[in-house]
Design a protein around this motif. Structure first.
Motif, PDB file in Angstrom:
ATOM      1  N   ALA A 223     -61.106 -35.554  62.667  1.00 22.40           N
ATOM      2  CA  ALA A 223     -61.214 -37.451  62.504  1.00 22.40           C
ATOM      3  C   ALA A 223     -60.521 -38.738  63.105  1.00 22.40           C
ATOM      4  O   ALA A 223     -59.468 -37.997  62.243  1.00 22.40           O
TER       5      ALA A 223
ATOM      6  N   THR B 256     -62.521 -47.033  68.118  1.00 26.14           N
ATOM      7  CA  THR B 256     -63.219 -45.451  68.145  1.00 26.14           C
ATOM      8  C   THR B 256     -62.796 -45.036  66.091  1.00 26.14           C
ATOM      9  O   THR B 256     -62.038 -45.264  65.636  1.00 26.14           O
ATOM     10  N   PRO B 257     -63.906 -44.643  66.041  1.00 30.46           N
ATOM     11  CA  PRO B 257     -65.038 -44.440  66.669  1.00 30.46           C
ATOM     12  C   PRO B 257     -65.976 -44.867  67.176  1.00 30.46           C
ATOM     13  O   PRO B 257     -66.152 -45.475  66.097  1.00 30.46           O
TER      14      PRO B 257
ATOM     15  N   PHE C 100     -74.075 -38.242  62.248  1.00 27.84           N
ATOM     16  CA  PHE C 100     -72.695 -39.209  62.667  1.00 27.84           C
ATOM     17  C   PHE C 100     -71.076 -38.159  62.098  1.00 27.84           C
ATOM     18  O   PHE C 100     -70.114 -38.265  62.699  1.00 27.84           O
ATOM     19  N   SER C 101     -71.638 -38.940  60.789  1.00 31.29           N
ATOM     20  CA  SER C 101     -70.646 -38.528  60.369  1.00 31.29           C
ATOM     21  C   SER C 101     -69.890 -36.850  60.461  1.00 31.29           C
ATOM     22  O   SER C 101     -68.464 -36.811  60.335  1.00 31.29           O
TER      23      SER C 101
ATOM     24  N   VAL D  27     -68.014 -37.521  64.280  1.00 26.18           N
ATOM     25  CA  VAL D  27     -66.591 -37.648  63.722  1.00 26.18           C
ATOM     26  C   VAL D  27     -65.814 -36.145  63.542  1.00 26.18           C
ATOM     27  O   VAL D  27     -64.404 -36.437  63.821  1.00 26.18           O
TER      28      VAL D  27
ATOM     29  N   CYS E  39     -65.507 -36.111  67.397  1.00 28.60           N
ATOM     30  CA  CYS E  39     -65.631 -37.019  68.307  1.00 28.60           C
ATOM     31  C   CYS E  39     -65.363 -38.545  68.372  1.00 28.60           C
ATOM     32  O   CYS E  39     -65.625 -38.827  67.324  1.00 28.60           O
ATOM     33  N   ASP E  40     -64.606 -39.010  69.258  1.00 34.52           N
ATOM     34  CA  ASP E  40     -64.477 -40.749  69.126  1.00 34.52           C
ATOM     35  C   ASP E  40     -65.903 -41.459  69.629  1.00 34.52           C
ATOM     36  O   ASP E  40     -65.198 -42.077  69.701  1.00 34.52           O
TER      37      ASP E  40
ATOM     38  N   ILE F 112     -71.840 -46.173  61.283  1.00 38.70           N
ATOM     39  CA  ILE F 112     -70.226 -45.903  62.265  1.00 38.70           C
ATOM     40  C   ILE F 112     -69.456 -46.622  60.719  1.00 38.70           C
ATOM     41  O   ILE F 112     -68.246 -46.151  60.956  1.00 38.70           O
TER      42      ILE F 112
ATOM     43  N   LYS G  57     -66.044 -44.987  59.233  1.00 39.04           N
ATOM     44  CA  LYS G  57     -64.973 -45.582  59.276  1.00 39.04           C
ATOM     45  C   LYS G  57     -64.032 -45.641  58.228  1.00 39.04           C
ATOM     46  O   LYS G  57     -62.494 -45.230  58.092  1.00 39.04           O
TER      47      LYS G  57
END
Length: 534
Positions: A17, A31-32, A237-238, A241, A245-246, A316, A320
């Protein structure tokens, strides 16, 4: 030929990530990033609402639908004015419509030109999606046809300020995904994207999704941003990432709302089954489940869409923050226990653990948390054991190895404690102090030489004691590997009776006899530091 060199600056990393800054002609995005899919014909939540109420700085819409409904108007005004959106706009080419309807009444060159004419920021060639239930022959055709169309971009494009996406196809045929990624990586695209993952995610085949993403990432240029088409549910999502994946887009927020499905970061709940909203977004604070159920259909769909968007954007942010803290793996473990398919996917990372280790940060801001056997495939654990084998040698004068069990508070590593242990062991066994080398044995790292015991991350971690049987066996294996490769003439293993180290010693003794390794066991009273020779 027009070439644009995309500006992509990486600020933070964890696993594969990365938090980065991607510069486009309409602004810089972080990003992401989650890109809500906007249907320009039916906007449940308007692009301007996304900008003002959701802090959404990038979205995606369909260039083919824009062309069919807005045609020349979009060329005159530009896509930003059509959508009334001041942020960054990415356009898909209409490939999804090919997947649904079989064909389109537009060519690749036409859709390339149209995306430039409407002044999109991030554009996509008209790839041919592989789909899911297709033969290998057809899958190979979609890969080759997508590559043929990708090569058309070089002389079809006229602008240098638009970022272009090179889609990777192949579907469930991993060898084709690898080939597609390698060939696409040779072309001057700014971003790469994995196509055809939606059917995989709809069936919760997240382990196969891991194979697809990891294969595409391993075979495409690492420095280029990576997009996952149709990412779908925030619960994964996690995982996406963590695999690198950005960017990812999804229309699930509105599609699910249409069917009265309420998104959470751990799954989906039907609205009629909810008594209490497990969320504090503006929608859930304003309405009760009963309020939403009693609303007219269109209004309920809109409010549910808004809630689903809040959940996606909140997830998201959590991902992050986990990256910044260096705790993305711990976050993955937590998410994995929300659904069996996610835990299966996390375990699948073992297949790619060496690649992940090579590209993961060496140092993090915080210590690490370890919970169980799944952590054996963490980059930090793999890196330690790999370097111990390849780069470490005991001190030259070391003839006798004393293995000391680690403790939950790491109090056995204190210098005074170790000094007393060494003195007592030398007295009980009649050993030369200068010939003694001390190592700790500890989950999940296995063997930790004393001279490395305060280096990161061999001290800066916590483990959920007591270790389970699988972990004890794993540590025993690391001990046996180390002993077999080391030049010691005598091995002494200290053991605390009644603790996990007693179970470990039983395994080590049994295996050491079978492997013809001589090891002596000394029971240790942790409180009195009393050693007794067996």
């Amino acid at each position: 030929m027009v070439v644009n060199m995309v500006e992509f600056e990486i600020r933070e990393r964890d696993l594969l990530a990365r938090i980065g800054k991607l510069k486009t002609k309409s602004g810089t995005i972080e990003t992401p990033a989650f890109l809500p899919v906007i249907n320009p014909v039916k906007e449940l939540v308007t692009p301007l609402e996304l900008w003002e109420n959701f802090n959404c700085r990038v979205l995606i819409t369909n260039a083919y639908i824009v062309k069919k409904h807005f045609g020349e108007e979009a060329k005159r005004k530009g896509i930003h004015k059509i959508l009334k959106y001041p942020g960054v706009i990415m356009t898909d080419s209409g490939a999804y419509q090919i997947l649904v309807y079989g064909s389109l009444d537009v060519t690749n060159r036409e859709i390339i030109r149209y995306q430039e004419e409407i002044s999109t920021d991030i554009a996509t060639i008209l790839d041919l999606p592989t789909g899911w239930n297709v033969s290998m022959e057809y899958a190979r055709y979609t890969v080759e046809e997508t590559l043929r169309r990708a090569r058309e971009l070089e002389d079809a494009r006229a602008r240098a300020d638009i970022i272009w996406v090179g889609p990777i196809q192949g579907g469930r045929y991993i060898d084709l995904v690898a080939f597609s990624a390698k060939e696409m990586g040779k072309l001057p695209f700014d971003i790469h994207a994995l196509g055809s993952p939606t059917p995989v995610m709809e069936q919760y085949l997240f382990d196969i999704l891991v194979d697809m993403i990891a294969t595409a990432k391993m075979n495409s240029p690492l420095e280029r941003p990576f997009h996952l088409f149709g990412a779908g549910h925030p619960m994964m999502f996690s995982l996406a990432v963590a695999l690198g994946c950005d960017l990812f887009d999804s229309a699930a927020y509105s599609l699910f709302a249409r069917e009265n499905r309420y998104l959470t970061d751990y799954g989906t709940i039907r609205l009629e089954d909810i008594k209490y909203f497990p969320c504090s977004c503006p929608v859930c604070m304003k309405y009760s489940p009963t309020d939403l159920m009693e609303m007219p259909g269109d209004r309920r769909e809109r409010e549910l869409s808004k809630h689903n968007l809040y959940v996606c954007f909140a997830e998201i942010k959590r991902v992050k923050q986990a990256i910044v803290e260096g705790r993305l793996w711990e976050y993955l473990e937590m998410k994995a226990h929300s659904h069996p398919s996610l835990l299966k996917a996390l375990r699948r990372l073992q297949k790619y653990s060496e690649y992940i280790e090579r590209n993961s940060p060496f140092v993090k801001r915080k210590g690490l948390f370890f919970f169980g056997p799944i952590d054996f495939i963490r980059p930090e654990v793999l890196r330690h054991n790999k370097r111990l084998k390849e780069r470490y040698s005991p001190p030259d004068r070391s003839k006798v190895l004393i293995l000391v069990p680690d403790s939950e508070l790491k109090d056995t590593r204190r210098r005074k404690y170790v000094k007393k242990i060494v003195l007592k062991a030398s007295k009980v066994l009649g050993l030369d102090l200068n010939a003694i080398h001390v190592c700790f044995y500890s989950p999940p790292f296995g063997i930790i030489p004393i001279e490395l015991s305060e280096t990161y991350p061999l001290y800066q971690y916590e483990y959920a004691y007591p270790p389970d049987a699988e972990t004890v066996k794993y540590v025993a294996e690391r001990i046996l590997e180390y002993i077999a490769a080391a030049p010691y003439v005598k091995i002494i293993i200290l053991m605390e009776k009644g603790s996990w180290s007693e179970r470990l010693v039983d395994l080590v003794v049994k295996e050491s006899h079978e492997r013809e390794i001589e090891a002596e066991i000394l029971p240790l009273d942790a409180h009195s530091l009393k050693l007794k020779k067996n």
